[in-house]
Design an enzyme around this catalytic site. Structure first.
Site, short mmCIF file in Angstrom:
data_model
loop_
_atom_site.label_atom_id
_atom_site.label_comp_id
_atom_site.label_asym_id
_atom_site.label_seq_id
_atom_site.Cartn_x
_atom_site.Cartn_y
_atom_site.Cartn_z
N ARG A 1 12.02 -1.40 10.14
CA ARG A 1 11.01 -0.93 11.09
C ARG A 1 10.97 -1.85 12.30
NH1 ARG A 1 5.52 0.35 7.81
NH2 ARG A 1 4.66 -0.64 9.68
N ARG B 1 0.40 -8.34 13.53
CA ARG B 1 -0.21 -7.43 12.54
C ARG B 1 -1.04 -8.22 11.52
NH1 ARG B 1 4.99 -5.13 10.65
NH2 ARG B 1 3.87 -3.85 9.15
N LYS C 1 0.83 -1.21 0.00
CA LYS C 1 0.00 0.00 0.00
C LYS C 1 0.86 1.26 0.00
CE LYS C 1 -2.06 -0.97 3.93
NZ LYS C 1 -1.36 -2.21 4.31
N ARG D 1 -9.04 0.84 9.53
CA ARG D 1 -8.46 -0.48 9.79
C ARG D 1 -9.39 -1.35 10.63
NH1 ARG D 1 -2.76 0.85 8.98
NH2 ARG D 1 -1.46 -0.98 9.22
N ARG E 1 11.88 -6.13 4.39
CA ARG E 1 11.57 -4.72 4.11
C ARG E 1 12.53 -3.78 4.85
NH1 ARG E 1 5.61 -2.30 4.82
NH2 ARG E 1 5.88 -2.72 7.03
P1 AMP Z 1 1.46 0.82 8.64
O1 AMP Z 1 2.61 1.74 8.35
O2 AMP Z 1 0.24 1.14 7.86
O3 AMP Z 1 1.85 -0.63 8.58
O4 AMP Z 1 1.07 1.10 10.18
C1 AMP Z 1 1.99 0.89 11.22
C2 AMP Z 1 1.29 0.86 12.54
O5 AMP Z 1 0.65 2.11 12.80
C3 AMP Z 1 0.17 -0.17 12.68
O6 AMP Z 1 0.65 -1.48 12.97
C4 AMP Z 1 -0.61 0.42 13.84
O7 AMP Z 1 0.06 0.22 15.07
C5 AMP Z 1 -0.56 1.92 13.53
N1 AMP Z 1 -1.70 2.33 12.66
C6 AMP Z 1 -1.63 2.79 11.39
N2 AMP Z 1 -2.85 3.05 10.90
C7 AMP Z 1 -3.72 2.75 11.89
C8 AMP Z 1 -5.13 2.77 12.01
N3 AMP Z 1 -5.92 3.16 11.00
N4 AMP Z 1 -5.68 2.39 13.20
C9 AMP Z 1 -4.92 2.01 14.24
N5 AMP Z 1 -3.58 1.93 14.19
C10 AMP Z 1 -2.97 2.31 13.04
#
Ligand code: AMP
Length: 212
Positions: A157, A168, A13, A87, A124
């Site tokens: 990360r 996740r 994404k 989410r 990654r």
């Molecule tokens: P991502 O970079 O999209 O993988 O997001 C990394 C982390 O940010 C996730 O594992 C959550 O801990 C937090 N996060 C990102 N977007 C959301 C969301 N819409 N709701 C809750 N936590 C979020």
């Protein structure tokens, strides 16, 4: 108008949202990236979010909505891509409260099989400054450990460790997958194959958005 880009962690994404923004001029909000920025700044939001994120858990819905509402700003006819939000069902319902100003036009699910997701996430690497995505085998940086775009340090990360990756992926199955049914019920779901080359996936996504 809002285009939701959803899919499991590692589905691509972030990479695709960046390309779509750079090449097509779409506004984009990655909630994960916005939260990582807050953690780095040590803000109140960052303090709430940091530990939860490292463990791969979701940050509270009200924190996310504040970020999203502020970033969306004034209504516009232009495409606004949401990467990583909503989410869960409650976030989808809350986003709908903005529907008169920011209607959701489509929710695109970028679909990638689980074994491929694990492979992508474990290799990654991301830029610690601009957030650009790399992969040690599939998309390495030109110079090791240095971002091609901004020369900042490229890191793994914290939540790309095996335990957080498993959490996740489970959270995606339990909390995020139900939103697919939610948008399908409204006739707004579009499933896109997230495998193949970055360019192939980009063309598929661009095609969906341009057909709106
Ligand atoms: P991502 O970079 O999209 O993988 O997001 C990394 C982390 O940010 C996730 O594992 C959550 O801990 C937090 N996060 C990102 N977007 C959301 C969301 N819409 N709701 C809750 N936590 C979020």
């Amino acid at each position: 108008m809002i285009v939701i880009l959803t899919g499991a962690p590692g589905a691509g994404k972030g990479t695709q949202a960046t390309l779509l923004s750079e090449r097509c001029g779409y506004a984009t909000l990655s909630t994960g990236q916005a939260l990582r920025k807050q953690v780095k700044l040590g803000s109140d939001i960052g303090k709430i979010a940091g530990e939860l994120m490292d463990q791969g858990k979701l940050v509270p819905d009200d924190v996310l909505f504040k970020i999203v509402e502020a970033e969306l700003g004034e209504p516009t006819e232009k495409v606004f891509l949401l990467d990583g939000y909503p989410r869960n069902l409650s976030q989808s319902e809350t986003l709908d409260t903005l529907n008169d100003r920011h209607p959701v036009k489509v929710a695109i699910e970028l679909f990638v099989p689980r074994d491929e997701l694990v492979k992508r996430l474990s290799g990654r690497r991301v830029c610690s400054d601009c957030g650009a995505n790399y992969h040690v085998d599939m998309a390495p940086t030109k110079n090791e450990g240095v971002c091609d775009k901004c020369n900042a340090e490229v890191i793994q990360r914290k939540d790309d460790n095996p335990e957080s990756v498993a959490t996740r992926l489970d959270i995606f199955e339990e909390n995020t997958k139900p939103i697919l049914g939610y948008y399908d019920g409204k006739g707004l779901l579009n499933r896109v194959d997230g495998t193949g080359s970055t360019e192939e996936i980009f063309e598929r996504l661009k095609g969906v958005i341009e057909s709106l």
